[in-house]
Structures are given as C-alpha cells and as structure tokens.
Design an enzyme around this catalytic site. Structure first.
Site, PDB file in Angstrom:
ATOM      1  CG  ASP A  86     -19.485  -5.933 -21.803  1.00 20.21           C
ATOM      2  OD1 ASP A  86     -19.356  -4.721 -21.571  1.00 20.21           O
ATOM      3  OD2 ASP A  86     -18.696  -6.795 -21.371  1.00 20.21           O
ATOM      4  NE  ARG A 138     -13.967   0.365 -17.573  1.00 20.83           N
ATOM      5  CZ  ARG A 138     -13.698  -0.420 -18.609  1.00 20.83           C
ATOM      6  NH1 ARG A 138     -13.494   0.084 -19.781  1.00 20.83           N
ATOM      7  NH2 ARG A 138     -13.655  -1.717 -18.446  1.00 20.83           N
ATOM      8  NE  ARG A 147      -9.541  -2.617 -27.006  1.00 24.07           N
ATOM      9  CZ  ARG A 147      -9.790  -2.030 -25.862  1.00 24.07           C
ATOM     10  NH1 ARG A 147     -10.226  -0.792 -25.847  1.00 24.07           N
ATOM     11  NH2 ARG A 147      -9.607  -2.659 -24.725  1.00 24.07           N
ATOM     12  CB  CYS A 189     -11.609   4.244 -20.845  1.00 29.18           C
ATOM     13  SG  CYS A 189     -13.067   3.432 -20.246  1.00 29.18           S
ATOM     14  CE  LYS A 201     -13.169  -7.583 -24.898  1.00 35.22           C
ATOM     15  NZ  LYS A 201     -12.774  -6.760 -23.734  1.00 35.22           N
ATOM     16  CG  ASN A 202     -14.230  -9.088 -21.270  1.00 39.23           C
ATOM     17  OD1 ASN A 202     -13.253  -8.627 -21.844  1.00 39.23           O
ATOM     18  ND2 ASN A 202     -15.387  -8.444 -21.187  1.00 39.23           N
TER      19      ASN A 202
HETATM   20  N1  EPU Z   1     -15.414   0.459 -10.242  1.00 37.07           N
HETATM   21  C1  EPU Z   1     -14.996   1.246  -9.201  1.00 37.07           C
HETATM   22  N2  EPU Z   1     -13.823   0.923  -8.564  1.00 37.07           N
HETATM   23  C2  EPU Z   1     -13.061  -0.127  -8.938  1.00 37.07           C
HETATM   24  C3  EPU Z   1     -13.491  -0.948  -9.989  1.00 37.07           C
HETATM   25  C4  EPU Z   1     -14.688  -0.621 -10.642  1.00 37.07           C
HETATM   26  O1  EPU Z   1     -15.645   2.221  -8.847  1.00 37.07           O
HETATM   27  O2  EPU Z   1     -12.012  -0.357  -8.321  1.00 37.07           O
HETATM   28  C5  EPU Z   1     -16.671   0.766 -10.937  1.00 37.07           C
HETATM   29  C6  EPU Z   1     -16.454   1.102 -12.418  1.00 37.07           C
HETATM   30  O3  EPU Z   1     -16.109   2.449 -12.613  1.00 37.07           O
HETATM   31  C7  EPU Z   1     -17.786   0.728 -13.016  1.00 37.07           C
HETATM   32  C8  EPU Z   1     -18.238  -0.463 -12.161  1.00 37.07           C
HETATM   33  O4  EPU Z   1     -17.459  -0.393 -10.969  1.00 37.07           O
HETATM   34  O5  EPU Z   1     -18.693   1.773 -12.864  1.00 37.07           O
HETATM   35  C9  EPU Z   1     -18.043  -1.829 -12.789  1.00 37.07           C
HETATM   36  O6  EPU Z   1     -16.739  -1.916 -13.345  1.00 37.07           O
HETATM   37  P1  EPU Z   1     -15.922  -3.268 -13.432  1.00 37.07           P
HETATM   38  O7  EPU Z   1     -14.672  -3.108 -12.635  1.00 37.07           O
HETATM   39  O8  EPU Z   1     -16.784  -4.430 -13.150  1.00 37.07           O
HETATM   40  O9  EPU Z   1     -15.512  -3.277 -14.964  1.00 37.07           O
HETATM   41  P2  EPU Z   1     -14.153  -3.813 -15.526  1.00 37.07           P
HETATM   42  O10 EPU Z   1     -13.704  -4.943 -14.698  1.00 37.07           O
HETATM   43  O11 EPU Z   1     -13.226  -2.701 -15.753  1.00 37.07           O
HETATM   44  C10 EPU Z   1     -15.131  -5.678 -17.087  1.00 37.07           C
HETATM   45  C11 EPU Z   1     -15.104  -5.999 -18.537  1.00 37.07           C
HETATM   46  C12 EPU Z   1     -15.934  -4.975 -19.290  1.00 37.07           C
HETATM   47  C13 EPU Z   1     -17.372  -5.046 -18.757  1.00 37.07           C
HETATM   48  C14 EPU Z   1     -17.370  -4.814 -17.249  1.00 37.07           C
HETATM   49  C15 EPU Z   1     -18.731  -4.962 -16.613  1.00 37.07           C
HETATM   50  C16 EPU Z   1     -12.968  -7.067 -18.818  1.00 37.07           C
HETATM   51  C17 EPU Z   1     -11.600  -7.012 -19.356  1.00 37.07           C
HETATM   52  N3  EPU Z   1     -13.728  -5.978 -19.004  1.00 37.07           N
HETATM   53  O12 EPU Z   1     -14.591  -4.356 -16.955  1.00 37.07           O
HETATM   54  O13 EPU Z   1     -15.938  -5.359 -20.657  1.00 37.07           O
HETATM   55  O14 EPU Z   1     -18.159  -4.071 -19.378  1.00 37.07           O
HETATM   56  O15 EPU Z   1     -16.470  -5.729 -16.607  1.00 37.07           O
HETATM   57  O16 EPU Z   1     -19.241  -6.212 -16.849  1.00 37.07           O
HETATM   58  O17 EPU Z   1     -13.386  -8.069 -18.274  1.00 37.07           O
HETATM   59  C18 EPU Z   1     -16.078  -5.001 -22.975  1.00 37.07           C
HETATM   60  O18 EPU Z   1     -15.745  -6.176 -23.144  1.00 37.07           O
HETATM   61  O19 EPU Z   1     -16.539  -4.290 -23.905  1.00 37.07           O
HETATM   62  C19 EPU Z   1     -15.953  -4.395 -21.653  1.00 37.07           C
HETATM   63  C20 EPU Z   1     -15.911  -3.090 -21.462  1.00 37.07           C
END
Ligand code: EPU
Length: 428
Positions: A312, A129, A404, A124, A30-31
């Site tokens: 995850d 996030r 999802r 969320c 998915k990701n």
């Molecule tokens: N963060 C910030 N600022 C930003 C971006 C992130 O402070 O601009 C913080 C977030 O709040 C969090 C941490 O950095 O505390 C890591 O967040 P990240 O941005 O890496 O998460 P994401 O990109 O929103 C993706 C996956 C998630 C997975 C995370 C961590 C996708 C679509 N989603 O989310 O997947 O948990 O990376 O590996 O790729 C899931 O599949 O169930 C899922 C939630």
C-alpha cells in the site's frame, strides 16, 4: 446512518513546487476500522469504536451493517453500533462491488447465523484477488459452500474445530477466519497468518469480546465463544496515511511533523525514507519529524507482508523514485497488477519501465503537471504526490478512489502549505 452513497466525481487541482511545512495529525486506520466494524456482528451488545476515519469505505461499511439490521451512529470519528437487530445474512452485490472488504461479513455472519450469502467480489483493478483461503477455513469447519448467481452461499450445522495452514498470507483472509473462529465454540489453530498491525488490532477487539487468542510467530490458537460481548475500542492510526504524508514532506523538500501515529508500525517505511535521504527524527512513540536532505537517493524496494515493505506504499514511493538521482528498482510481490499509476506518472514525465513484477524507475530532473486519472486508492495518492512536486498544474481525476481511503487528504496537505483545491468535475 441511512441512505445510499453516491460517488463523488470531484477533481483535485494542485499547483506544484511548494515545500510542505508544519504539523498534521494522522487519522484512524481504514484497514483496521473495517474488520472491527464488521466484528460487531458477532455480538448482540452495543459496541463503541473511536478513531474511525470518515471515508467512503467506512460509510459503505455502515451502510452494509444497517442493511443487515444493525443500527449505527457516527460522528466525529466515533462510531456506535447496536447489532442486536441484525437479522439479514446476505451482503448484496451492489455493496460488495463498491468495497471488496465487504467479504469480511462472511466470518461473523456464518458464526452468528450458521449461514452467510455474500456476493462474490470478482476481480478488481489491482489484481484477481481470490478469496479461496477465506472459504477453505469455513469449509474445514464443516460449511457447505455453493456459488449461485454470483453469490457465495454458505451454511453450517455442526461446527468442527479447525486446523488450517494458509497457502498464501492473506490479511482479510486471516481476519475473516479469526472472526469466524472467535464466534464458534472450540479450539482452533491457524498457521501462516498475516501479522499486519490491522490484524492485531482486530485481535485486540476479539479478545475484548471474550475470545481467547494466542499468537506466536505466524500461528494463532483461538478458543471462541457463542456468547461474545460488546466492546469499546480505539482504532490504531493509519500507517499508510502516515507514510503517504511523510513521503509528501520529504519529496517537496519540506519539514513536517506527523502526530498521532504509531512509530512501531512504521519500521520498513521509515527505513526506506531514510535510505532515500530523508532525515527522520522519532520525537516520541507517536510523533515523527520528516525533513529532506538535498537530494533523493534511488531505492530498491520489494513489497512483502508485514513487517516487510507494504504494497500500500509502493505507488507513493514510486513517485519519490521518479525524482531520485539514479535508477530505482521496485518489485511488487503481493498483487499482480498494481502498477497502473506508472502510465499516469509517465504522462507527467517519469521515466519508468516495467518488466514483469519489477518497475525500473530512472530519476528525472522534474515532473510536469498534467491531467491524470486515478485508477485505485494508492495510485491516486501517488499522483497527488507527483502533483505536489511537478512544475505547473496537475489535475487529478476520479478522486473517489482517494476518498475511499484518505480522510480529507487535500485539507491536511493544505494545512502543510500545499496549493491544492478540490473542485467539482467540469462536464465537457
Ligand atoms: N489471495 C489469494 N487467496 C485468498 C486471499 C488472498 O490468493 O483467499 C492473494 C491475493 O490475490 C493477493 C495476496 O493473496 O495476491 C494478498 O492479498 P490479501 O488477501 O492479503 O489482501 P486483502 O486482504 O484483500 C488487504 C488490504 C489491502 C492491502 C492488502 C495487502 C484491507 C481491507 N485491504 O487486502 O489494502 O493492499 O491487504 O496488505 O485490509 C488498500 O488499502 O489500498 C488496500 C488495497
């Protein structure tokens, strides 16, 4: 693929106590699929993507692509996207609200149109996030950004090469930046990037499209192009689905073979499975066999960015720890609110205490079936796993969360011998 998607409110009914046996194939990730689908916005040429799982989130991605003007076709895990007609640069709240990963259109749209208007995703269930890191990269490139009526409005005239060090490691932040910079002329440098296999799969795609990207340690050097090409790509297998099925095989006392995965992506998860007492045989680079020994040993887990233990998989391993012989410690370092499954597992008889970011899980003799609620995708998976080992019947509600991100999970579990049925929600 037109039309709106309505969430299912089906429930899952699980009769616990069956040992899982047999083999099952892991679906596409998915990701990895989501950013790759949105990368098509960087070109005007058709793109073909194989191994795209049939999920609510991928349906939402197609819906968003269509809204932007692309035409999409999807059948039996093969996606075709023709982005030549894309003319809209706005991602509406109604879609972003359903799927945060919709923010991944920011980078491609900004590169293609010099403008992107995307609903601010907001909080969320697993944490606040923020997307500040995504925006900082665009700002460094010269974008002016304003927040109006809940939308991030970005425009850029002259694009400057970027040199940016991420303040936190972010998966979608890295992906957005890589897509944006791949679609702009010039040489940019990103430091402290995420190295998740899903990010690397996107890098493969961007290279196929004509971007030059070199990665060493956590630094990426990108030389982009305004003239990116269409691509053909097969998405990597879903390491989280594979991990979830492996835990299912292990805790039910089963013997399962998982096919079509990439062993190289599973390092930390297989290590923890073995620590817990699972017998894991690597049959070849794409197949593992997971068997249980007699008992589950307690674990010490701290989630971290790849190659560390994935957040995850935290909830699913917590279910395993509920039945371990001793006390496990699980620390969630990535998201500040990713313990919502705890309350539901407690309702099934688990002994868990949360202090700050750490959950202390004292193993119990058995879990008991109950009616439980899914709160997010991976929490739902942990409840399904708990249902498989609980005494009696478990009813998992709100499984649209599960839908999802897992492709027909109940069918795969059924194939392995689980007593699990999807049933329409009974209205009280
Ligand atoms: N963060 C910030 N600022 C930003 C971006 C992130 O402070 O601009 C913080 C977030 O709040 C969090 C941490 O950095 O505390 C890591 O967040 P990240 O941005 O890496 O998460 P994401 O990109 O929103 C993706 C996956 C998630 C997975 C995370 C961590 C996708 C679509 N989603 O989310 O997947 O948990 O990376 O590996 O790729 C899931 O599949 O169930 C899922 C939630």
């Amino acid at each position: 693929m037109k039309g709106t998607i309505s969430y299912t409110s089906d429930v899952l009914l699980i009769e616990g106590g069956k040992r899982l046996r047999g083999s099952v194939r892991v679906s596409g990730s998915k990701n990895a699929s989501l950013p790759i689908l949105f990368a098509t916005l960087l070109t005007k040429e058709p793109c073909t993507i194989y191994n795209v799982p049939d999920l609510l989130d991928t349906k939402t991605a197609f819906e968003l692509l269509e809204h932007l003007g692309a035409s999409t076709f999807y059948r039996a895990s093969e996606a075709e996207v023709d982005p030549s007609g894309v003319h809209v640069y706005e991602a509406p709240h109604e879609v972003v609200r359903r799927m945060r990963a919709s923010v991944l259109v920011m980078g491609p749209l900004l590169a293609r149109f010099g403008r992107a208007v995307v609903s601010m995703p907001g909080g969320c269930s697993i944490g606040v996030r923020s997307i500040d890191q995504h925006l900082k990269v665009f700002e460094r490139a010269g974008a002016s950004i304003s927040l109006k009526h809940g939308y991030v409005d970005m425009s850029i005239r002259r694009i400057r090469p970027v040199e940016y060090t991420f303040e936190v490691i972010t998966v979608t932040g890295t992906e957005n930046a890589l897509m944006f910079l791949s679609g702009c002329e010039g040489r940019s440098i990103l430091r402290n990037i995420a190295l998740e296999p899903e990010v690397m799969d996107l890098v493969e795609v961007l290279k196929k499209m004509g971007a030059h990207i070199e990665i060493e340690d956590r630094t990426a050097i990108i030389r982009g192009s305004k003239d990116l090409k269409g691509f053909v790509h097969e998405v990597i297998p879903d390491r989280i689905e594979a991990g979830t099925l492996a835990v299912a095989g292990f805790i039910t006392g089963g013997d399962v073979v998982l096919e079509g995965l990439r062993v190289e992506h599973m390092g930390s998860v297989l290590e923890k499975l073995r620590d817990a007492g699972a017998v894991v045989d690597v049959l070849d680079l794409s197949r593992i066999r997971v068997r249980s020994s007699n008992s589950i040993r307690p674990l010490s887990i701290a989630t971290a960015e790849y190659p560390g233990f994935p957040t995850d998989m935290q909830a699913q391993f917590m279910t395993a720890c509920c039945l371990a012989e001793g006390v496990s410690e699980i620390t969630e370092n990535i998201f500040e609110n990713r313990f919502q499954h705890v309350a539901e597992l407690q309702r099934m008889g688990a002994d868990i205490h949360v202090r700050g970011r750490t959950a202390f899980v004292r193993g119990v003799e058995r879990l008991y079936g109950a009616e439980v609620y899914s709160t997010d995708l991976r929490a739902s998976a942990s409840l399904v796993l708990a249902g498989l080992v609980a005494e009696g019947q478990t009813l998992v509600r709100d499984i649209f969360h599960l839908d999802r991100g897992y492709e027909r999970l109940e069918e795969k579990l059924k194939k392995l011998g689980a007593l699990i049925e999807r049933a329409p929600l009974k209205k009280s």
